[in-house]
Design an enzyme around this catalytic site. Structure first.
Site, short mmCIF file in Angstrom:
data_model
loop_
_atom_site.label_atom_id
_atom_site.label_comp_id
_atom_site.label_asym_id
_atom_site.label_seq_id
_atom_site.Cartn_x
_atom_site.Cartn_y
_atom_site.Cartn_z
N ASP A 1 -5.18 1.91 24.02
CA ASP A 1 -6.64 1.81 24.02
C ASP A 1 -7.15 0.92 25.14
O ASP A 1 -8.13 1.25 25.81
CB ASP A 1 -7.13 1.27 22.67
CG ASP A 1 -8.64 1.18 22.61
OD1 ASP A 1 -9.31 2.19 22.90
OD2 ASP A 1 -9.16 0.10 22.30
N LEU B 1 1.05 4.57 -1.19
CA LEU B 1 2.21 4.25 -2.03
C LEU B 1 3.01 3.04 -1.55
O LEU B 1 4.01 2.69 -2.18
CB LEU B 1 3.13 5.46 -2.22
CG LEU B 1 2.43 6.75 -2.68
CD1 LEU B 1 3.44 7.88 -2.81
CD2 LEU B 1 1.68 6.54 -3.98
N CYS B 2 2.63 2.42 -0.43
CA CYS B 2 3.28 1.18 -0.01
C CYS B 2 2.81 0.03 -0.90
O CYS B 2 1.63 -0.09 -1.21
CB CYS B 2 2.92 0.84 1.44
SG CYS B 2 4.12 1.40 2.63
N HIS B 3 3.74 -0.83 -1.26
CA HIS B 3 3.39 -2.01 -2.05
C HIS B 3 2.79 -3.07 -1.14
O HIS B 3 3.33 -3.31 -0.04
CB HIS B 3 4.64 -2.60 -2.72
CG HIS B 3 5.22 -1.72 -3.77
ND1 HIS B 3 6.05 -0.66 -3.47
CD2 HIS B 3 5.07 -1.72 -5.11
CE1 HIS B 3 6.40 -0.06 -4.60
NE2 HIS B 3 5.83 -0.68 -5.60
N MET C 1 8.31 -0.63 6.62
CA MET C 1 7.01 -0.02 6.94
C MET C 1 6.10 -1.01 7.65
O MET C 1 5.35 -0.63 8.56
CB MET C 1 6.34 0.52 5.67
CG MET C 1 7.09 1.68 5.04
SD MET C 1 7.49 3.02 6.19
CE MET C 1 5.88 3.54 6.69
N GLU C 2 6.17 -2.27 7.29
CA GLU C 2 5.35 -3.28 7.95
C GLU C 2 5.77 -3.46 9.40
O GLU C 2 4.93 -3.61 10.29
CB GLU C 2 5.43 -4.61 7.18
CG GLU C 2 4.66 -4.61 5.88
CD GLU C 2 5.30 -3.80 4.74
OE1 GLU C 2 4.63 -3.62 3.71
OE2 GLU C 2 6.46 -3.36 4.87
#
Length: 157
Positions: free
Chosen positions: A127, A74-76, A112-113
């Site tokens: 990692d 749902l993120c654009h 969000m980014e």
């Protein structure tokens, strides 16, 4: 307060931002990777077995910010104007402080980014160092500030 990603029937939906004006948007996020003092020293002295740990993790964070819409439902997808990821060794933790600054001009924000950039940078550090340190902890990932849009500017305390 209602959730914008849920419709009247309780189904997930992408928010319609088509009628919102494009504005300058910016978000910053932060997080940290806690590790053993010996691991921090190894990275600072360029002795990590997998090579350029900080540069690789910063690049991974930038790449992740650009792929956020592929990772988060749902993120654009957004045309990002700027993504900076900075990883700073911190003896006091001990570990690394990870920061991301993301900018765009559009109808929706880039929180969000920024969070994705920090998260993936931390995961990449983990990692690249897991063979030498099993005690590492990723912690404190959060939005520090955002600007632009209808809700205006915000900064954490």
């Amino acid at each position: 307060m209602s959730l914008t990603h849920i419709d009247e029937g309780g189904r997930a939906r992408m928010v319609d931002v088509g009628d919102k004006p494009d504005t300058d948007r910016r978000a910053t996020a932060e997080g940290m990777l806690l590790c053993a003092p010996e691991t921090l020293a190894m990275v600072r002295e360029d002795r990590a077995p997998k090579g350029a740990v900080l540069t690789t993790a910063e690049l991974a964070g930038i790449m992740a910010a650009k792929r956020t819409a592929d990772l988060i439902p749902l993120c654009h997808p957004l045309p990002l104007a700027k993504v900076v990821v900075l990883i700073l060794p911190d003896e006091a933790l001990p570990g690394f402080r990870v920061q991301a600054d993301v900018r765009t001009r559009g109808a929706t924000g880039v929180e969000m980014e920024a969070l994705t950039a920090v998260s993936v940078a931390c995961l990449t550090l983990f990692d690249m160092l897991k063979a030498v340190d099993r005690t590492m902890v990723i912690d404190g990932i959060r939005v520090r500030s955002k600007s632009g849009g209808r809700s205006g500017d915000w900064q954490s305390q």
